[in-house]
Design an enzyme around this catalytic site. Structure first.
Site, PDB file in Angstrom:
ATOM      1  N   LYS A   1       2.774   3.582 -11.326  1.00  0.00           N
ATOM      2  CA  LYS A   1       1.686   2.622 -11.137  1.00  0.00           C
ATOM      3  C   LYS A   1       1.523   1.726 -12.367  1.00  0.00           C
ATOM      4  O   LYS A   1       1.174   0.543 -12.236  1.00  0.00           O
ATOM      5  CB  LYS A   1       0.379   3.357 -10.829  1.00  0.00           C
TER       6      LYS A   1
ATOM      7  N   TYR B   1       3.601   9.643 -10.850  1.00  0.00           N
ATOM      8  CA  TYR B   1       2.708   8.679 -10.199  1.00  0.00           C
ATOM      9  C   TYR B   1       2.134   7.709 -11.222  1.00  0.00           C
ATOM     10  O   TYR B   1       2.117   6.492 -11.007  1.00  0.00           O
ATOM     11  CB  TYR B   1       1.589   9.436  -9.499  1.00  0.00           C
TER      12      TYR B   1
ATOM     13  N   ASN C   1       0.806  -1.223   0.000  1.00  0.00           N
ATOM     14  CA  ASN C   1       0.000   0.000   0.000  1.00  0.00           C
ATOM     15  C   ASN C   1       0.837   1.270   0.000  1.00  0.00           C
ATOM     16  O   ASN C   1       0.367   2.306  -0.474  1.00  0.00           O
ATOM     17  CB  ASN C   1      -0.915  -0.012   1.239  1.00  0.00           C
TER      18      ASN C   1
END
Length: 254
Positions: A181, A177, A108
């Site tokens: 991802k 980001y 996470n």
């Protein structure tokens, strides 16, 4: 980030074991002291799972764990910086010594939601930092913890991803980001293919836009975003849902 060797790696094709009862499962949640990670820890603990709440700042981790223990959960704070090879190795050794197994890993920990940047002008130093945490941190942590799952032929690895990391997603913002991802999604698919049939399921989950410190105000309740991640962490062995990308328990495109 330097490579580190972890002793005693068994074959990755070991036969799958029966699903342990929730009360027998040990889970590790990175970035567990706040936001989405804290809620994931809460929901896993409510299922009866023993939760190791990973946090870079030990005092913040212990404060979060104490709160969840007051709610009745079996939650233990553990120091965890996913970018530190030494910290990850020490935690793997601790879990091995104290529990002898790890059943659930929630990758996470994430950062660098650079909403105001563009691909043509973003500071590449920021991109490297995003990759170090969002991709390589999860990768390193998974490699360290995988032998603890392979030993018993059971495991659930959930990579917390984002729909903006999908290859066909629209938009030019959040380049650091977004790319990190997308790379995490690719790693998810490779690892899932490698571990197919081993009893270890590897999936990515997009929690949606949630109202956290990183996501900002206006998003959905954190509990709703966490629920899909916890669902993937508690998947039964049959049917074996492996190597997929989910949001709200539904498959979405890579």
């Amino acid at each position: 980030m330097n490579a580190v060797a972890f002793p005693g790696r068994p074959s990755r094709r070991r036969a799958a074991a029966a699903d342990p009862e929730p009360s027998q499962r040990i889970a590790l949640v990175s970035g567990g002291n706040r936001g989405l990670g804290f809620e994931i820890s809460r929901q896993l603990a409510a299922e009866g799972v023993t939760v190791l709440l990973g946090a870079r700042r030990p005092l913040a981790g212990e404060k979060a764990a104490r709160q969840l223990r007051r709610e009745g959960g079996n939650v233990i704070a553990v120091p965890l910086d996913v970018t530190s090879t030494q910290c990850v190795g020490e935690l793997a050794a601790r879990i091995d010594g104290e529990y002898g197994r790890l059943d659930i890993l929630i990758n996470n920990a994430g950062a660098y939601f650079d909403v105001d940047n563009q691909a043509s002008s973003v500071d590449l130093g920021l991109v490297r930092q995003a990759l170090e945490t969002n991709l390589l941190g999860a990768w390193q942590l998974t490699e360290a913890m995988l032998p603890l799952m392979q030993r018993h032929g059971y495991g659930r690895i959930v990579n917390v991803s984002s729909g903006c990391g999908a290859i066909d997603s629209d938009g030019s913002s959040c380049p650091a980001y977004r790319v990190s991802k997308a790379a995490l999604n690719s790693h998810t698919r490779m690892l899932a293919a490698e571990l197919a049939g081993s009893g270890i399921l590897v999936n990515a989950v997009c929690p949606g836009w949630v109202a956290t410190d990183m996501g900002g105000h206006g998003g959905r309740p954190v509990a709703e975003g966490a629920a899909g991640i916890v669902w993937a962490a508690m998947l039964p062995s049959r049917p074996a849902l492996n190597g997929s990308f989910f949001r709200d328990r539904q498959r979405i495109d890579w």
